[in-house]
Every structure is written in structure tokens, then in C-alpha cells.
Enzyme design. Structure first.
Site, PDB file in Angstrom:
ATOM      1  CG  PHE A 122     -43.904  18.561  -1.505  1.00 28.45           C
ATOM      2  CD1 PHE A 122     -44.660  17.910  -2.465  1.00 28.45           C
ATOM      3  CD2 PHE A 122     -42.603  18.932  -1.807  1.00 28.45           C
ATOM      4  CE1 PHE A 122     -44.128  17.632  -3.722  1.00 28.45           C
ATOM      5  CE2 PHE A 122     -42.060  18.654  -3.062  1.00 28.45           C
ATOM      6  CZ  PHE A 122     -42.820  18.003  -4.017  1.00 28.45           C
ATOM      7  CG  ASP A 168     -45.559  24.821  -0.598  1.00 28.94           C
ATOM      8  OD1 ASP A 168     -46.100  25.160  -1.665  1.00 28.94           O
ATOM      9  OD2 ASP A 168     -44.480  24.206  -0.547  1.00 28.94           O
ATOM     10  NE  ARG A 214     -49.451  12.989  -7.223  1.00 29.77           N
ATOM     11  CZ  ARG A 214     -48.592  13.989  -7.109  1.00 29.77           C
ATOM     12  NH1 ARG A 214     -48.699  14.858  -6.110  1.00 29.77           N
ATOM     13  NH2 ARG A 214     -47.627  14.156  -8.002  1.00 29.77           N
ATOM     14  CE1 TYR A 250     -43.285  22.005 -10.458  1.00 30.16           C
ATOM     15  CE2 TYR A 250     -41.873  23.923 -10.176  1.00 30.16           C
ATOM     16  CZ  TYR A 250     -42.302  22.685  -9.753  1.00 30.16           C
ATOM     17  OH  TYR A 250     -41.772  22.129  -8.617  1.00 30.16           O
ATOM     18  CE  LYS A 251     -45.962  20.885  -8.062  1.00 35.25           C
ATOM     19  NZ  LYS A 251     -45.579  20.943  -6.655  1.00 35.25           N
TER      20      LYS A 251
HETATM   21  C1  PLP Z   1     -44.323  20.935  -6.265  1.00 35.39           C
HETATM   22  C2  PLP Z   1     -44.084  21.375  -4.866  1.00 35.39           C
HETATM   23  C3  PLP Z   1     -42.858  21.937  -4.492  1.00 35.39           C
HETATM   24  C4  PLP Z   1     -41.749  22.054  -5.495  1.00 35.39           C
HETATM   25  O1  PLP Z   1     -40.631  22.686  -5.022  1.00 35.39           O
HETATM   26  P1  PLP Z   1     -39.462  23.104  -6.042  1.00 35.39           P
HETATM   27  O2  PLP Z   1     -38.478  23.781  -5.201  1.00 35.39           O
HETATM   28  O3  PLP Z   1     -40.073  23.956  -7.106  1.00 35.39           O
HETATM   29  O4  PLP Z   1     -38.929  21.839  -6.658  1.00 35.39           O
HETATM   30  C5  PLP Z   1     -42.716  22.356  -3.183  1.00 35.39           C
HETATM   31  N1  PLP Z   1     -43.720  22.215  -2.289  1.00 35.39           N
HETATM   32  C6  PLP Z   1     -44.912  21.665  -2.624  1.00 35.39           C
HETATM   33  C7  PLP Z   1     -46.005  21.560  -1.623  1.00 35.39           C
HETATM   34  C8  PLP Z   1     -45.119  21.226  -3.924  1.00 35.39           C
HETATM   35  O5  PLP Z   1     -46.280  20.681  -4.262  1.00 35.39           O
END
Ligand code: PLP
Length: 416
Positions: A126, A203, A378, A228-229
């Protein structure tokens, strides 16, 4: 094999053990089909009530005295996330964003190994994970070594074994690829890192609440993830972080804040870190967001991760079957691994006009999927919420869109 009919999908919904959970969410507008729970989980009705009570009763009536109930809220939230990730109750806390937590833990890890100069990650990780590690490497003069992944984005243990050596301080991957949904073999990667004496940092953002995770059982060292996912915690809900118990006293937090102090309200002029996971807290926690997040976490825990996983395996399989029959003949690609045990809860298609397709689906069919440049579309299964029938309908709309029945050029606008 012919793919399922709409009647088959309705049948699957009737026999779905999670079917009753749909009503625990605020109903989306009539006709909307929401397959974007991997980006923002749907709203649990309990979150509305939790926010109302926190604001009206605790803030409004209790005022500053409500801090008595609030001060350990991050710890209590951590305890409720712990069973979902295979962690002990004193190994998880809730704070900051995933990006910031990733920085805090990665910095603490590389600092623990001043003689090791390499961080291992992958080219498909990511963006924020890549950026955080790049920034850290720049400041500390470290090298980043990238493990190659194929189009399916899968982290292959042999590739990891080639990249990790005695110079590696930290090995950091996403458990589920945000792009392709590929699910890494956490146990194999942890073994490789451990044998070379490097720490692991996972992560879990696209994995928590979607697949069972066993941090302790597989010997993971560090982890972060967002709420939040698939945990349905709400936009900007605080993220969690995990530090294996045996490491908690050994690693130093890079940001020293008063919430990380061993005796916060002593107002001691010198920083002394808390002995446990609390040392990774920094400042005042976002109480209203945390109240909302707890409603989502509790709902997922109640649905049960085994039932959630069984359902998202089935629904993603349905999507792939429909893809084979309906979409592949129209030039749509599939990058998600076909083996159900090697994917998370979303499916990734590719199309040369992916952005126009996604916009068109939203505007003319009220189907919410999302787009990741350059060509990825997606679609996710938030198992307590998503129905088989809406997935079937969404796939039928996608089929119509790519089969040329619709005018793509007319669709405009951003797709977040
Ligand atoms: C959604 C997501 C994030 C989000 O990071 P924020 O700091 O909350 O914006 C980070 N890493 C991965 C792999 C994600 O899917």
C-alpha cells in the site's frame, strides 16, 4: 460449469447464517448496491447510538468528569480487537492512524538493530506503507529491498527468503494486498524473518475482520491495521497497533507523549515509558470516533470471524464464477488469486477503461465498486452486510457495462 442464477443467489441468502446481521446496519438508500466495504465499511446502527450517547450524555452531561470512563478507552478497544487478530489482551491498543502507527513501530524496530541496515517490503505494498518506510530509510540511511510479486500480488515465501539476510532489521508486508486481495502466508514469512533475526511488521488493514489472523500462533512481532474497513469503525476511526508481549519492554517508542508515560498524571518533568503496550500511545485519544469504532468491532466479533470467512470465501467464489462466464469474454482481467485460501474478502478485476466503467456503474446502476489506477476495479464482501443477491445484481450490471450495452463516455467524476 454454468454460473449461479439470480434464484440461486436468493437461495444462498435464505440459507445464510449471517443474514440477520444485515438489519443491524443503517439501511443504504433504496436500490444502492454497496461493494466498497474494503474502503469504508457500512454503518452499524449501534454506532449511531454510541456516538449519540457519548456526545449527549458523556460529553454534554458528564463534561470533564467523563474522562474517568474515557482514559482507558484505547486499552479497552484493544482488548476487543485482540481475539480477532490472535493477540493477548495486553498486546493491542488503539491510537492514531495506521500510517502513524506504522511509523512508530517501524522506527522502534530499526532503532533496536543499529547494525542492520535493510528493510524488506514489496513493490505492491500500500502506498502509505511504502512512503513511511521510504521516509524512515532516508532519515536513518537504510536500504529498502523490494520482494518482487507477480500480477497476483502474492508475497511468495521463496522470494522473501532470498531478500532477508543478516543485514535485515525489519520485514514489513500487508497480510492482504489492497490491490489484488492476495493473502500472504504469515507463518512462513515470520519463520524466515525469525531465522535471520529480523523483526516482522504486518499491516492488517485489509485483513482484520475479513480473515482469521493468528499473530501469536505464527510468531509475529509487530502489527498495525485500520478499523474503518472490515471492522466498520467509521471514517477516520483510530487504528490499532500490536507489539508482542516479550518485545514491549525492549523497544523504545519514537514519539514520547504524555499518554505513553508510566505515570501520566504525575506530570513528571522527565519522560519514562509505560512498561507495556501503553508506551506507544502519544496524545489524547479521539473518544467519539473510538465509541463508533467499538460498535463496529463488537458487531464483527458477534458475527464471528469463522462465519465471516466462510461467507466471504463463498461470495468471492461466486464473483469469480460469474467473472469467468460473463466478464472474461469481454476483455476483463482477474488479478485476485483463484485459490480461496490465498485471497481476502475482495476481488480485483482489470479493464483498460476501468475508471469509466466504475463511474458508469455508480451513476447509471447505483453499484458502488472502486477503481485503483491504472486499471483495477475492486469489489468487496463485508460479510455481515453484503447479500449474495446484491453481488449477483452488481456483477450483472458490470457485465452489461463491459459488454458495450452502455455509453461509458458520459460518466464523469472522481471515484474514491
Ligand atoms: C487502508 C490502509 C491504510 C490506511 O492508512 P491510514 O493511515 O489510516 O490512512 C494503510 N495501509 C493499508 C495496507 C491499508 O489498506
Amino acid at each position: 460449469m454454468t454460473a449461479a442464477t439470480r434464484a440461486d443467489a436468493e437461495d444462498l441468502d435464505r440459507n445464510d447464517v449471517l443474514a440477520s446481521f444485515r438489519e443491524r446496519f443503517v439501511a443504504p438508500p433504496e436500490g444502492l448496491r454497496y461493494l466498497d466495504g474494503h474502503s469504508l465499511g457500512p454503518l452499524p446502527a449501534a454506532a449511531v447510538e454510541a456516538v449519540r450517547q457519548t456526545v449527549a450524555l458523556q460529553w454534554g452531561a458528564g463534561l470533564v468528569e467523563s474522562w474517568e470512563q474515557w482514559v482507558d478507552l484505547p486499552q479497552r478497544a484493544g482488548m476487543r480487537i485482540a481475539p480477532l487478530i490472535g493477540a493477548g489482551p495486553d498486546e493491542v491498543t488503539l491510537a492514531d492512524s495506521t500510517s502513524v502507527n506504522l511509523y512508530k513501530l517501524a522506527a522502534a524496530a530499526v532503532e533496536a538493530f543499529p547494525n542492520r541496515r535493510t528493510i524488506v517490503t514489496d513493490a505492491g505494498n500500500f502506498p502509505t506503507d511504502r512512503y513511511v518506510l521510504q521516509g524512515l530509510a532516508r532519515r536513518r540511511d537504510l536500504q529498502i529491498r523490494l520482494v518482487e510479486t507477480g500480477v497476483d500480488g502474492l508475497i511468495r515465501p521463496d522470494g522473501v527468503a532470498e531478500a532477508v539476510d543478516e543485514d535485515t532489521a525489519l520485514v514489513s508486508f500487508s497480510l492482504v494486498s489492497y490491490r489484488t486481495s492476495a493473502l500472504a502466508d504469515m507463518s512462513a514469512v515470520n519463520d524466515i524473518a525469525r531465522r535471520r533475526g529480523a523483526l516482522t511488521l504486518w499491516d492488517l488493514s485489509h485483513a482484520v475482520g475479513a480473515v482469521p489472523i493468528d499473530l501469536a500462533g505464527t510468531g509475529a512481532d509487530l502489527a498495525v491495521g485500520c478499523t474503518y474497513k472490515y471492522l466498520c469503525g467509521g471514517p477516520g476511526a483510530p487504528a490499532f497497533l500490536f507489539v508482542r508481549r516479550a518485545l514491549q519492554g525492549a523497544l523504545q517508542p519514537p514519539v514520547w507523549g504524555w499518554f505513553g508515560h508510566r505515570d501520566q498524571f504525575s506530570f513528571d518533568p522527565e519522560f519514562a515509558p509505560a512498561p507495556g503496550i501503553e508506551r506507544y500511545l502519544v496524545g489524547t485519544p479521539p473518544i467519539v470516533s473510538t465509541a463508533a469504532a467499538l460498535a463496529g468491532i463488537d458487531l464483527v466479533a458477534e458475527a464471528g470471524i469463522e462465519a465471516i470467512r466462510a461467507k466471504n470465501r463463498r461470495v468471492t467464489s461466486l464473483m469469480i464464477d460469474l467473472y469467468d462466464e460473463w466478464l472474461a469474454p469481454h476483455g476483463v482481467g482477474l488479478t485476485t488469486p483463484r485459490a480461496p485460501e490465498r485471497r481476502g474478502a475482495h476481488v480485483a478485476f482489470t479493464h483498460p477503461d476501468g475508471l469509466a466503467v466504475t463511474r458508469h456503474l455508480r451513476r447509471d446502476h447505483r453499484v458502488i465498486m472502486d477503481f485503483r489506477a491504472p486499471t483495477t476495479i475492486r469489489a468487496a464482501v463485508a460479510a455481515p452486510f453484503t447479500t449474495y443477491t446484491e453481488v449477483w445484481d452488481a456483477m450483472a450490471a458490470l457485465r452489461r457495462t463491459v459488454a458495450g450495452g452502455d455509453d461509458l463516455a458520459a460518466a464523469e467524476g472522481r471515484v474514491t
